[in-house]
Design a protein around this motif. Structure first.
Motif, PDB file in Angstrom:
ATOM      1  N   LYS A  69       0.887  -1.147   0.192  1.00  0.00           N
ATOM      2  CA  LYS A  69      -0.180  -0.107  -0.039  1.00  0.00           C
ATOM      3  C   LYS A  69       0.859   1.199  -0.056  1.00  0.00           C
ATOM      4  N   ASP A  70       0.614   2.253  -0.707  1.00  0.00           N
ATOM      5  CA  ASP A  70       1.307   3.627  -1.076  1.00  0.00           C
ATOM      6  C   ASP A  70       2.546   3.209  -1.619  1.00  0.00           C
ATOM      7  N   GLY A  71       2.976   2.102  -1.976  1.00  0.00           N
ATOM      8  CA  GLY A  71       4.613   1.869  -2.502  1.00  0.00           C
ATOM      9  C   GLY A  71       4.675   2.736  -3.823  1.00  0.00           C
ATOM     10  N   ASP A  72       5.968   2.379  -4.372  1.00  0.00           N
ATOM     11  CA  ASP A  72       6.364   3.018  -5.594  1.00  0.00           C
ATOM     12  C   ASP A  72       5.517   2.651  -6.825  1.00  0.00           C
ATOM     13  N   GLU A  73       5.223   1.198  -6.741  1.00  0.00           N
ATOM     14  CA  GLU A  73       4.249   0.614  -7.742  1.00  0.00           C
ATOM     15  C   GLU A  73       2.910   0.489  -7.451  1.00  0.00           C
ATOM     16  N   MET A  74       1.843   0.555  -8.170  1.00  0.00           N
ATOM     17  CA  MET A  74       0.481   0.153  -7.773  1.00  0.00           C
ATOM     18  C   MET A  74       0.322  -1.290  -7.347  1.00  0.00           C
ATOM     19  N   GLN A  75      -0.464  -1.423  -6.486  1.00  0.00           N
ATOM     20  CA  GLN A  75      -0.944  -2.684  -6.173  1.00  0.00           C
ATOM     21  C   GLN A  75      -1.940  -3.556  -7.144  1.00  0.00           C
ATOM     22  N   CYS A  76      -1.527  -4.770  -7.113  1.00  0.00           N
ATOM     23  CA  CYS A  76      -2.381  -5.811  -7.990  1.00  0.00           C
ATOM     24  C   CYS A  76      -2.905  -6.740  -7.335  1.00  0.00           C
ATOM     25  N   ILE A  77      -4.039  -7.452  -7.631  1.00  0.00           N
ATOM     26  CA  ILE A  77      -4.709  -8.600  -7.123  1.00  0.00           C
ATOM     27  C   ILE A  77      -4.586  -9.677  -8.097  1.00  0.00           C
ATOM     28  N   ASP A  78      -4.737 -10.800  -7.581  1.00  0.00           N
ATOM     29  CA  ASP A  78      -4.830 -12.230  -8.399  1.00  0.00           C
ATOM     30  C   ASP A  78      -6.272 -12.672  -7.704  1.00  0.00           C
ATOM     31  N   HIS A  79      -7.255 -12.501  -8.168  1.00  0.00           N
ATOM     32  CA  HIS A  79      -8.436 -13.099  -7.830  1.00  0.00           C
ATOM     33  C   HIS A  79      -8.466 -14.757  -7.671  1.00  0.00           C
ATOM     34  N   SER A  80      -7.909 -15.392  -8.589  1.00  0.00           N
ATOM     35  CA  SER A  80      -7.616 -16.654  -8.623  1.00  0.00           C
ATOM     36  C   SER A  80      -7.196 -17.122  -7.172  1.00  0.00           C
ATOM     37  N   LYS A  81      -6.527 -16.205  -6.341  1.00  0.00           N
ATOM     38  CA  LYS A  81      -6.219 -16.917  -5.007  1.00  0.00           C
ATOM     39  C   LYS A  81      -7.324 -16.827  -3.947  1.00  0.00           C
ATOM     40  N   LEU A  82      -8.336 -16.117  -4.449  1.00  0.00           N
ATOM     41  CA  LEU A  82      -9.643 -16.271  -3.494  1.00  0.00           C
ATOM     42  C   LEU A  82     -10.384 -17.317  -3.556  1.00  0.00           C
ATOM     43  N   VAL A  83     -10.133 -18.141  -4.550  1.00  0.00           N
ATOM     44  CA  VAL A  83     -11.182 -19.306  -4.968  1.00  0.00           C
ATOM     45  C   VAL A  83     -11.153 -20.416  -3.856  1.00  0.00           C
ATOM     46  N   PRO A  84     -10.002 -20.738  -3.404  1.00  0.00           N
ATOM     47  CA  PRO A  84     -10.098 -21.535  -2.239  1.00  0.00           C
ATOM     48  C   PRO A  84     -10.857 -21.134  -1.039  1.00  0.00           C
TER      49      PRO A  84
END
Length: 119
Positions: free
Chosen positions: A86-101
């Motif tokens: 959060k608030d790092g040099d690069e924008m955060q990304c999400i891998d929605h597939s990690k929510l499936v389990p």
């Protein structure tokens, strides 16, 4: 057939493949790569902490609403789904597939609760 293979230390960790009519995005999941396997964790409590939202992206001139998550809100619940800080040099990304389990386990827990109530 494999289109792209991802390797780390000469071991396959994923690939992008096709069967001619669809594309698959494959992540390593072989049991031989895993240890400390536990099936008895509480998914429902964690799932209830997630905060799905509707929003539009600032760069979208049409202000089209989409469903999703704010990465920093998911990071403390399913950290493996988030890349970056959060608030790092690069924008955060999400891998929605990690929510499936988490989703599948929650459904299983709810089904068990329903069966108990109906029994």
């Amino acid at each position: 057939s494999t289109l792209i293979a991802f390797d780390k230390s000469f071991a396959g960790v994923g690939s992008i493949s096709t069967n001619g009519s669809s594309v698959s995005y494959n992540t390593s999941s072989d049991y031989r790569l895993k240890e400390n396997v536990d099936y008895t964790w509480d998914a429902t409590t964690r799932l209830k902490q997630l905060k799905p939202a509707r929003f539009n992206f600032i760069v979208d001139d049409t202000n089209t609403l989409v469903d999703g998550f704010l990465a920093h809100e998911v990071q403390g619940i399913v950290p493996e789904a988030i890349k970056g800080e959060k608030d790092g040099d690069e924008m955060q990304c999400i891998d929605h597939s990690k929510l499936v389990p988490l989703l599948v386990k929650t459904i299983q827990e709810l089904e068990a609760r329903i069966a108990t109530l109906e029994g």
